[in-house]
Design a protein around this motif. Structure first.
Motif, PDB file in Angstrom:
ATOM      1  N   MET A 115     -38.814   2.500   5.065  1.00  0.00           N
ATOM      2  CA  MET A 115     -39.665   3.371   5.282  1.00  0.00           C
ATOM      3  C   MET A 115     -41.068   2.987   5.729  1.00  0.00           C
ATOM      4  O   MET A 115     -41.862   3.324   6.444  1.00  0.00           O
ATOM      5  CB  MET A 115     -39.917   4.346   4.126  1.00  0.00           C
ATOM      6  CG  MET A 115     -38.828   5.422   3.838  1.00  0.00           C
ATOM      7  SD  MET A 115     -38.140   6.331   5.294  1.00  0.00           S
ATOM      8  CE  MET A 115     -39.487   7.564   5.616  1.00  0.00           C
ATOM      9  N   LYS A 118     -40.376   1.757   9.181  1.00  0.00           N
ATOM     10  CA  LYS A 118     -40.378   3.211  10.048  1.00  0.00           C
ATOM     11  C   LYS A 118     -41.842   4.049  10.283  1.00  0.00           C
ATOM     12  O   LYS A 118     -42.253   4.348  11.149  1.00  0.00           O
ATOM     13  CB  LYS A 118     -39.443   4.144   9.267  1.00  0.00           C
ATOM     14  CG  LYS A 118     -38.776   5.326  10.058  1.00  0.00           C
ATOM     15  CD  LYS A 118     -37.547   5.917   9.342  1.00  0.00           C
ATOM     16  CE  LYS A 118     -37.141   7.131  10.203  1.00  0.00           C
ATOM     17  NZ  LYS A 118     -37.917   8.375  10.067  1.00  0.00           N
ATOM     18  N   ASN A 119     -42.517   4.002   9.064  1.00  0.00           N
ATOM     19  CA  ASN A 119     -43.912   4.680   9.218  1.00  0.00           C
ATOM     20  C   ASN A 119     -44.850   3.785  10.099  1.00  0.00           C
ATOM     21  O   ASN A 119     -45.898   4.004  10.501  1.00  0.00           O
ATOM     22  CB  ASN A 119     -44.393   4.894   7.792  1.00  0.00           C
ATOM     23  CG  ASN A 119     -43.776   5.972   7.143  1.00  0.00           C
ATOM     24  OD1 ASN A 119     -42.768   6.437   7.741  1.00  0.00           O
ATOM     25  ND2 ASN A 119     -44.190   6.131   5.807  1.00  0.00           N
ATOM     26  N   THR A 142     -31.978  12.296   0.719  1.00  0.00           N
ATOM     27  CA  THR A 142     -33.084  11.728   1.068  1.00  0.00           C
ATOM     28  C   THR A 142     -32.838  10.429   2.048  1.00  0.00           C
ATOM     29  O   THR A 142     -33.415  10.388   3.138  1.00  0.00           O
ATOM     30  CB  THR A 142     -34.117  11.672   0.111  1.00  0.00           C
ATOM     31  OG1 THR A 142     -34.275  12.901  -0.536  1.00  0.00           O
ATOM     32  CG2 THR A 142     -35.462  11.099   0.841  1.00  0.00           C
ATOM     33  N   GLN A 146     -33.218  10.217   6.338  1.00  0.00           N
ATOM     34  CA  GLN A 146     -33.925   9.125   6.920  1.00  0.00           C
ATOM     35  C   GLN A 146     -33.145   8.065   7.823  1.00  0.00           C
ATOM     36  O   GLN A 146     -33.690   7.870   8.677  1.00  0.00           O
ATOM     37  CB  GLN A 146     -34.906   8.511   5.868  1.00  0.00           C
ATOM     38  CG  GLN A 146     -35.709   9.463   5.148  1.00  0.00           C
ATOM     39  CD  GLN A 146     -37.001  10.020   6.196  1.00  0.00           C
ATOM     40  OE1 GLN A 146     -37.256   9.502   7.389  1.00  0.00           O
ATOM     41  NE2 GLN A 146     -37.675  11.151   5.918  1.00  0.00           N
TER      42      GLN A 146
END
Length: 226
Positions: A115, A118-119, A142, A146
């Motif tokens: 993440m 990804k972010n 979750t 994602q």
């Protein structure tokens, strides 16, 4: 580590869960005084400070734990989360990587590392870590969702489709999974299937703006075909 110290740590963690932060802090303090060379007390105290939004103080406790034990995986993981919350994703990446390198072979560590990429809009780099997280925890909707999103963004549509269906097996009311399946159907020029997915998303979540827009797009397309 003596029995009493273990007990105090457990007791303090229980107090934290009951939101009795002052009592928990006093116990963690005792643990640190009794075992100044053990990183555990510092990590636990740091987690307590995070709960109280005292980020800077928490950071110092985690760094102290790493000073005492450079392999303290949970301290690296905590610092990763701290930087992730501040949206300093490249810092977060470094700490999550170190947590994993120091033995934190857990789905959450891989998920958070994925993440962080990804972010940071480095979706290609996020993929292997999100995949590893799904392998370590294949019943976590979750994580699966994602991973599916990352696949879809990289246009691995077949794998993304399979992943969103896995999400729906775990949670049949996952409106975003239906929405994304609708988008994939549009890519495949299957307007009827897309419409069905968007409607299922809206049935679950009537205020799903993206699904509503998707439905409008399909309706406009179908009218043009007439």
């Amino acid at each position: 580590m003596g029995e009493s110290t273990m007990d105090k740590n457990q007791q303090a963690i229980s107090l934290m869960k009951e939101n009795k932060y002052q009592e928990a802090a006093a116990l963690f303090n005792e643990v640190i005084e009794q075992n100044p060379g053990d990183p555990t007390g510092y990590i636990n105290f740091g987690n307590l400070l995070l709960q109280l939004n005292e980020t800077e103080r928490a950071k110092r406790f985690f760094e102290k734990a790493i000073d005492l034990d450079e392999n303290a995986a949970t301290a690296y993981y905590a610092l990763g989360n701290l930087y992730f919350d501040k949206e300093l994703f490249s810092n977060a990446q470094q700490y999550f990587k170190q947590a994993i390198e120091n033995g934190l072979e857990e789905s959450d560590a891989y998920f958070m590392l994925g993440m962080s990429f990804k972010n940071d809009e480095q979706i290609k780099f996020s993929l292997p870590y999100l995949l590893r997280a799904t392998e370590l925890s294949n019943n976590d909707e979750t994580i699966l969702f994602q991973y599916g999103l990352a696949l879809a963004q990289l246009e691995y549509l077949e794998e993304a489709e399979k992943t969103f269906h896995q999400v729906l097996k775990l949670n049949e009311d996952h409106s975003d999974a239906y929405y994304n399946l609708g988008v994939i159907s549009l890519f495949h020029d299957n307007a009827d299937e897309a419409m069905s997915y968007f409607e299922q998303a809206l049935e679950i979540q009537p205020d799903h703006v993206l699904a509503a827009n998707g439905k409008k797009t399909v309706l406009a397309f179908l009218e043009d075909q007439e």
